[in-house]
Design a protein around this motif. Structure first.
Motif, mmCIF file in Angstrom:
data_model
loop_
_atom_site.group_PDB
_atom_site.id
_atom_site.type_symbol
_atom_site.label_atom_id
_atom_site.label_comp_id
_atom_site.label_asym_id
_atom_site.label_seq_id
_atom_site.Cartn_x
_atom_site.Cartn_y
_atom_site.Cartn_z
ATOM 1 N N GLY A 388 0.831 -1.198 0.000
ATOM 2 C CA GLY A 388 0.000 0.000 0.000
ATOM 3 C C GLY A 388 0.864 1.246 0.000
ATOM 4 N N CYS A 389 0.419 2.242 -0.746
ATOM 5 C CA CYS A 389 1.221 3.448 -0.943
ATOM 6 C C CYS A 389 0.309 4.663 -0.966
ATOM 7 C CB CYS A 389 1.977 3.331 -2.262
ATOM 8 S SG CYS A 389 2.886 4.790 -2.702
ATOM 9 N N THR A 390 0.687 5.709 -0.240
ATOM 10 C CA THR A 390 -0.067 6.966 -0.266
ATOM 11 C C THR A 390 0.425 7.811 -1.431
ATOM 12 O OG1 THR A 390 -0.210 6.892 2.146
ATOM 13 C CG2 THR A 390 -0.779 8.967 1.072
ATOM 14 N N LEU A 391 -0.499 8.306 -2.223
ATOM 15 C CA LEU A 391 -0.160 9.106 -3.402
ATOM 16 C C LEU A 391 -0.303 10.586 -3.089
ATOM 17 C CD1 LEU A 391 0.478 9.327 -6.472
ATOM 18 C CD2 LEU A 391 -2.001 9.096 -6.879
ATOM 19 N N VAL A 392 0.795 11.332 -3.228
ATOM 20 C CA VAL A 392 0.766 12.798 -3.161
ATOM 21 C C VAL A 392 0.771 13.281 -4.602
ATOM 22 C CG1 VAL A 392 1.990 14.877 -2.429
ATOM 23 C CG2 VAL A 392 1.946 12.862 -0.937
ATOM 24 N N LEU A 393 -0.322 13.922 -5.007
ATOM 25 C CA LEU A 393 -0.577 14.164 -6.435
ATOM 26 C C LEU A 393 -0.885 15.630 -6.721
ATOM 27 C CD1 LEU A 393 -1.106 12.938 -9.290
ATOM 28 C CD2 LEU A 393 -3.492 12.625 -8.569
ATOM 29 N N SER A 394 -0.223 16.165 -7.731
ATOM 30 C CA SER A 394 -0.511 17.527 -8.193
ATOM 31 C C SER A 394 -1.892 17.606 -8.824
ATOM 32 C CB SER A 394 0.541 17.936 -9.229
ATOM 33 O OG SER A 394 0.131 19.091 -9.938
ATOM 34 N N ARG A 395 -2.593 18.670 -8.497
ATOM 35 C CA ARG A 395 -3.913 18.891 -9.113
ATOM 36 C C ARG A 395 -3.787 19.264 -10.595
ATOM 37 N NH1 ARG A 395 -4.961 24.418 -5.637
ATOM 38 N NH2 ARG A 395 -3.870 25.889 -7.009
ATOM 39 N N GLU A 396 -2.562 19.508 -11.077
ATOM 40 C CA GLU A 396 -2.339 19.865 -12.474
ATOM 41 C C GLU A 396 -1.982 18.659 -13.341
ATOM 42 O OE1 GLU A 396 -3.052 22.929 -13.559
ATOM 43 O OE2 GLU A 396 -3.663 23.271 -11.478
ATOM 44 N N ALA A 397 -1.968 17.472 -12.776
ATOM 45 C CA ALA A 397 -1.792 16.248 -13.563
ATOM 46 C C ALA A 397 -3.143 15.785 -14.086
ATOM 47 C CB ALA A 397 -1.165 15.147 -12.710
ATOM 48 N N GLY A 398 -3.150 15.289 -15.323
ATOM 49 C CA GLY A 398 -4.408 14.768 -15.857
ATOM 50 C C GLY A 398 -4.973 13.662 -14.991
ATOM 51 N N ALA A 399 -4.106 12.877 -14.360
ATOM 52 C CA ALA A 399 -4.542 11.775 -13.502
ATOM 53 C C ALA A 399 -5.372 12.248 -12.314
ATOM 54 C CB ALA A 399 -3.327 10.997 -12.990
ATOM 55 N N ASP A 431 -4.474 1.067 7.628
ATOM 56 C CA ASP A 431 -5.789 0.701 7.091
ATOM 57 C C ASP A 431 -6.252 1.715 6.048
ATOM 58 O OD1 ASP A 431 -5.891 -1.541 8.619
ATOM 59 O OD2 ASP A 431 -7.252 -0.708 10.154
ATOM 60 N N GLU A 432 -6.083 3.015 6.358
ATOM 61 C CA GLU A 432 -6.520 4.037 5.399
ATOM 62 C C GLU A 432 -5.677 3.970 4.129
ATOM 63 O OE1 GLU A 432 -7.304 8.830 4.880
ATOM 64 O OE2 GLU A 432 -6.628 8.071 6.829
ATOM 65 N N ARG A 433 -4.384 3.784 4.310
ATOM 66 C CA ARG A 433 -3.494 3.711 3.152
ATOM 67 C C ARG A 433 -3.856 2.515 2.273
ATOM 68 N NH1 ARG A 433 2.934 3.139 3.989
ATOM 69 N NH2 ARG A 433 2.341 0.987 4.424
ATOM 70 N N SER A 434 -4.135 1.388 2.901
ATOM 71 C CA SER A 434 -4.495 0.184 2.156
ATOM 72 C C SER A 434 -5.777 0.384 1.356
ATOM 73 C CB SER A 434 -4.632 -0.988 3.114
ATOM 74 O OG SER A 434 -5.025 -2.149 2.436
ATOM 75 N N GLY A 435 -6.773 0.997 1.999
ATOM 76 C CA GLY A 435 -8.044 1.245 1.313
ATOM 77 C C GLY A 435 -7.887 2.192 0.139
ATOM 78 N N ARG A 436 -7.112 3.242 0.359
ATOM 79 C CA ARG A 436 -6.892 4.205 -0.725
ATOM 80 C C ARG A 436 -6.138 3.552 -1.884
ATOM 81 N NH1 ARG A 436 -5.988 10.381 0.752
ATOM 82 N NH2 ARG A 436 -7.153 10.598 2.691
ATOM 83 N N THR A 437 -5.135 2.756 -1.576
ATOM 84 C CA THR A 437 -4.346 2.100 -2.624
ATOM 85 C C THR A 437 -5.228 1.203 -3.484
ATOM 86 O OG1 THR A 437 -2.390 2.124 -1.200
ATOM 87 C CG2 THR A 437 -2.337 0.645 -3.092
ATOM 88 N N LYS A 438 -6.120 0.463 -2.844
ATOM 89 C CA LYS A 438 -7.022 -0.434 -3.581
ATOM 90 C C LYS A 438 -7.909 0.360 -4.543
ATOM 91 C CE LYS A 438 -10.203 -4.279 -2.706
ATOM 92 N NZ LYS A 438 -11.557 -3.885 -3.005
ATOM 93 N N ARG A 439 -8.478 1.457 -4.038
ATOM 94 C CA ARG A 439 -9.356 2.279 -4.891
ATOM 95 C C ARG A 439 -8.557 2.967 -5.995
ATOM 96 N NH1 ARG A 439 -11.378 3.242 0.293
ATOM 97 N NH2 ARG A 439 -10.342 5.278 0.454
ATOM 98 N N LEU A 440 -7.347 3.423 -5.685
ATOM 99 C CA LEU A 440 -6.495 4.045 -6.700
ATOM 100 C C LEU A 440 -6.163 3.056 -7.808
ATOM 101 C CD1 LEU A 440 -4.012 6.033 -4.417
ATOM 102 C CD2 LEU A 440 -5.582 7.057 -6.072
ATOM 103 N N ALA A 441 -5.829 1.827 -7.430
ATOM 104 C CA ALA A 441 -5.470 0.810 -8.425
ATOM 105 C C ALA A 441 -6.655 0.491 -9.333
ATOM 106 C CB ALA A 441 -4.970 -0.449 -7.728
#
Length: 463
Positions: A388-399, A431-441
């Protein structure tokens, strides 16, 4: 200008791009070594059997292969004059169009659209015309032609004039500039670019935001998009390939080496990028340094694994940027490093297996571009991550459109805010990181490359 080497029969599906699926290297003994490329387009095209890929010969090996008649079925390489290609590719595509769409200009001093620009623009027209003529020659009656990216923005209009029977699509892999920034371009050039893409039956983009920006430019400058339909196809990660490839022996070896560099019981912040100006690597390093300054509890407890693979080193501004990345990493290590802890582990040599190893190890992935058409790294890390990995993401990425809900979102210019986001990511519960990773994937793999390409082809044929 272009070596005439045509396929044996007219093609029903054609793709045009600057870079093709294969590269030739010329050995000292005169032998040619062929190497197949990767990426979303190569993977996507594997879904179609009866196709022809038209691309440019990019180096001496490619040009020699064309001259010898060496090639492979389904690929036509164009031997365009090297000086014309350099003007079109480095002078216009990468130094003007890329800068416009990624908002990269330092506007008090650049751009300067002078006689040299006009000379290079003529080469860009020549380059695009070579593609249009080759496609017109190769395409079967009523064939579908999918033209790729900003290098070939004039091709749809040119091809339409040559072959009005064809179904023509254009896909932009970059962002599209907002109208006020797009109008930095000379008026006639801005109009020519828009008319070029509007020669297509269908113009498609990675996100709704970029599509709307294109529509805005067409509306403001031309009065509308005419008969051209606008589509959105968000390229996803190839989950099956990534999961299989990331568990091969060479990746395991590189994971062991990285673990040794990181040390026991330390968290990792991972980034994997080319040293491309829009990727914002320097501000990312500044944010990491700010984290160490303002949150001293992280000293000795976290390592920033930064893979910054050199890009476009034939342009001085990119060489300078790569040097700035290396200098700042050295500075951080000098200021904070200890005998047993290297704060930044920087690698500048491209190594896909090592990138996958870093994906698997990542506790936090930092993806903070100034502007990005999509950014597949943001989609790949959650798919490959072991724990599981927390993503720090720019709001300027298309993703951001697909992943923003489960990422920690940052303004890419805000170094202080990015440092706080890194702290939040590092302290997130398992737990939060795991849940977020699953939804991100799940979101990241919703439209894998083969389906992405087939969807475009189907939409074009239905126009």
């Amino acid at each position: 200008m272009v070596t005439e080497h045509t396929s044996s029969s007219p093609a029903q599906v054609l793709v045009a791009s600057n870079r093709g699926p294969i590269t030739y290297t010329l050995g000292e003994d005169g032998t040619l070594d062929a190497r197949r490329g990767g990426g979303g387009l190569v993977s996507g095209l594997s879904a179609v059997d009866d196709k022809l890929w038209v691309c440019a010969a990019l180096g001496d090996g490619d040009r020699e292969a064309v001259r010898r008649g060496v090639g492979e079925p389904g690929v036509r390489m164009l031997d365009i004059d090297p000086e014309v290609h350099a003007d079109a590719y480095n002078g216009i595509a990468n130094s003007v169009l890329w800068f416009v769409h990624h908002l990269l200009y330092q506007t008090p001093v650049e751009p300067v659209f002078d006689t040299e620009f006009r000379r290079q623009w003529a080469s860009y027209e020549t380059y695009n015309r070579a593609f249009a003529e080759a496609l017109a020659q190769e395409a079967a009656e009523g064939a579908a032609v999918l033209v790729q990216d900003y290098h070939l923005a004039l091709v749809p209009g040119m091809l339409r004039a040559l072959r009005p029977d064809l179904r023509i699509g254009h896909f932009s892999h970059t962002p599209w500039a907002p109208v006020d920034y797009f109008r930095l371009l000379p008026d006639d050039i801005a109009e020519q670019l828009l008319h070029g893409i509007l020669g297509a039956d269908r113009a498609a983009f990675l996100t709704r935001r970029w599509a709307d920006a294109f529509i805005g430019c067409c509306t403001e400058i031309l009065g509308g998009t005419g008969r051209t339909r606008i589509g959105v196809h968000s390229l996803g990660a190839d989950a099956d390939f990534l999961r299989r490839r990331s568990h091969e022996a060479d990746v395991d070896e590189r994971m062991a080496a990285l673990r040794e560099q990181v040390g026991e019981d330390r968290k990792t912040i991972v980034r994997v990028d080319r040293t491309e100006l829009s990727k914002n690597i320097v501000r990312g390093l500044h944010a990491y340094r700010t984290l160490l300054e303002t949150r001293p509890e992280w000293r000795e407890r976290v390592v920033h694994i930064a893979f910054a693979y050199p890009s476009r080193q034939d342009l001085a501004v990119y060489r300078d940027y790569t040097a700035a990345v290396q200098s700042l990493a050295t500075e951080i290590n000098g200021a904070y490093g200890t005998e047993s802890w290297t704060p930044v582990v920087l690698h500048v040599k491209d190594d896909f297996a090592r990138s996958l190893a870093a994906y698997r190890l990542a506790d936090v992935a930092l993806v903070n571009p100034i502007r990005d058409g999509m950014n597949l790294v943001a989609k790949e890390v959650p798919v490959v991550s072991d724990h599981g990995c927390t993503l720090v993401l720019s709001r300027e990425a298309g993703a951001y459109e697909e992943l923003g809900e489960d990422a920690i979102v940052v303004n890419p210019y805000d170094v202080t805010g990015t440092a706080e986001a890194l702290h939040e990511a590092l302290t997130m519960s398992g737990d939060e990181r795991s849940g977020r990773t699953k939804r991100l994937a799940e979101a990241a793999t919703a439209l894998p490359p083969q389906q992405w390409f087939l969807d475009q082809l189907e939409a074009l044929r239905q126009e």
